[in-house]
Design a protein around this motif. Structure first.
Motif, PDB file in Angstrom:
ATOM      1  N   ASP A  10       0.867  -1.179   0.000  1.00 23.38           N
ATOM      2  CA  ASP A  10       0.000   0.000   0.000  1.00 23.38           C
ATOM      3  C   ASP A  10       0.905   1.230   0.000  1.00 23.38           C
ATOM      4  N   LEU A  11       1.033   1.893  -1.157  1.00 24.24           N
ATOM      5  CA  LEU A  11       2.008   2.957  -1.305  1.00 24.24           C
ATOM      6  C   LEU A  11       1.757   4.114  -0.352  1.00 24.24           C
ATOM      7  N   ALA A  12       0.478   4.483  -0.167  1.00 20.40           N
ATOM      8  CA  ALA A  12       0.157   5.599   0.716  1.00 20.40           C
ATOM      9  C   ALA A  12       0.530   5.263   2.164  1.00 20.40           C
ATOM     10  N   CYS A  14       2.676   2.962   3.170  1.00 18.52           N
ATOM     11  CA  CYS A  14       4.120   2.785   3.264  1.00 18.52           C
ATOM     12  C   CYS A  14       4.831   4.142   3.349  1.00 18.52           C
ATOM     13  N   THR A  15       4.399   5.086   2.519  1.00 16.01           N
ATOM     14  CA  THR A  15       4.998   6.429   2.526  1.00 16.01           C
ATOM     15  C   THR A  15       4.769   7.116   3.871  1.00 16.01           C
ATOM     16  N   GLY A  16       3.540   7.017   4.377  1.00 16.40           N
ATOM     17  CA  GLY A  16       3.226   7.640   5.657  1.00 16.40           C
ATOM     18  C   GLY A  16       4.001   7.009   6.804  1.00 16.40           C
ATOM     19  N   CYS A  18       6.912   5.401   6.610  1.00 15.88           N
ATOM     20  CA  CYS A  18       8.315   5.803   6.482  1.00 15.88           C
ATOM     21  C   CYS A  18       8.522   7.221   7.017  1.00 15.88           C
ATOM     22  N   PHE A  19       7.603   8.112   6.693  1.00 16.97           N
ATOM     23  CA  PHE A  19       7.719   9.496   7.170  1.00 16.97           C
ATOM     24  C   PHE A  19       7.681   9.560   8.691  1.00 16.97           C
ATOM     25  N   ASP A  22      10.921   7.988  10.097  1.00 19.22           N
ATOM     26  CA  ASP A  22      12.087   8.810   9.791  1.00 19.22           C
ATOM     27  C   ASP A  22      12.140  10.036  10.701  1.00 19.22           C
ATOM     28  N   THR A  28      14.453   4.445   7.365  1.00 14.59           N
ATOM     29  CA  THR A  28      13.583   3.430   6.771  1.00 14.59           C
ATOM     30  C   THR A  28      13.911   3.240   5.289  1.00 14.59           C
ATOM     31  N   ALA A  30      11.995   1.156   1.993  1.00 19.04           N
ATOM     32  CA  ALA A  30      10.739   0.502   1.631  1.00 19.04           C
ATOM     33  C   ALA A  30      10.925  -0.516   0.522  1.00 19.04           C
ATOM     34  N   TYR A  32       8.121  -2.884  -1.861  1.00 16.77           N
ATOM     35  CA  TYR A  32       6.692  -3.048  -2.128  1.00 16.77           C
ATOM     36  C   TYR A  32       6.311  -4.482  -2.471  1.00 16.77           C
TER      37      TYR A  32
END
Length: 229
Positions: A10-12, A14-16, A18-19, A22, A28, A30, A32
């Motif tokens: 889930d890209l959204a 995963c991005t959240g 990681c943020f 971090d 972090t 990632a 996929y």
């Protein structure tokens, strides 16, 4: 800085994730899918992995099993929507250190990450009970020592010596302190020569030509290095 592998398709999310991690002081990276995760595991070192169960090219349980076979000491936390009891049990059966279901609270996840890292970090003052680098396995709660897949028998004084060094990993433990803490089976304090002999026996049981865990600081004492020079 601890480096965390996040395997989440889930890209959204995963991005959240990681943020958030971090900004909390972690590093972090990632992946996929399983293929990318395997490539990263082969080429880089990590302190912890967070894995989803349902991935585009495979199953997180199988990925965890592979990781634990090659890097037994790497903590793994499942982060998944699979919340059935059999899913949770399956996660722990393949070696997971924790299992978190979605939706989740980020602060609770961070706390679980902290706990998993403390358990896996030699010399942690809060939970210095476990060490595993693939060659040497120490479990102080069960008094269990394994070297190169073979169980090692250690004496009570060797255990006390190992426990003191491990609990102060990276710091010099003086010979005087060790002499004060060690005694024989009749409660008589051991002498300097006996300490040297006990230390040599312990190192012979733990180390080989390519694995060194205890370093001698001449004129002062010893340091548990945990395999690091």
């Amino acid at each position: 800085m601890f480096k965390i592998l996040i395997v989440e398709d889930d890209l959204a999310l995963c991005t959240g994730l990681c943020f958030e991690l971090d900004t909390s002081g972690y590093l972090t990276i990632a992946a996929y899918n399983c293929q990318k995760a395997r490539q990263l595991i082969r080429n880089e070192s990590f302190d912890l992995a967070i894995i989803d169960v349902n991935l585009p090219d495979g199953n997180g349980f199988a990925l965890c099993r592979e990781i634990k076979e090659t890097i037994p000491g790497l903590p793994v936390i499942f982060l998944t929507a699979n919340d059935l009891e059999e899913d949770v049990l399956a996660g722990f059966d393949v070696g997971a250190d924790d299992y978190v279901t979605k939706p989740f609270h980020i602060q609770i996840l961070k706390r679980r990450i902290d706990v998993a890292l403390r358990r896996a970090t030699p010399g942690s003052q809060t939970d210095a009970t476990y060490f595993d680098d693939g060659f040497l396995h120490l479990d102080f709660q069960s008094l269990y020592v394994v070297r190169n897949d073979e169980k090692v028998s250690i004496t009570p004084n060797e255990y006390k010596l190992l426990r003191l060094l491990f609990a102060n990993a990276g710091k010099i433990v003086t010979r005087q302190l060790l002499l004060e803490k060690l005694w024989d089976c009749e409660r008589n304090y051991i002498d300097d020569h006996t300490l040297t002999v006990t230390m040599n026996r312990l190192r012979a049981k733990l180390e080989d030509e390519t694995h060194t865990y205890i370093r001698t600081v001449r004129g002062m004492g010893y340091i548990w290095t945990g395999g690091r020079l």
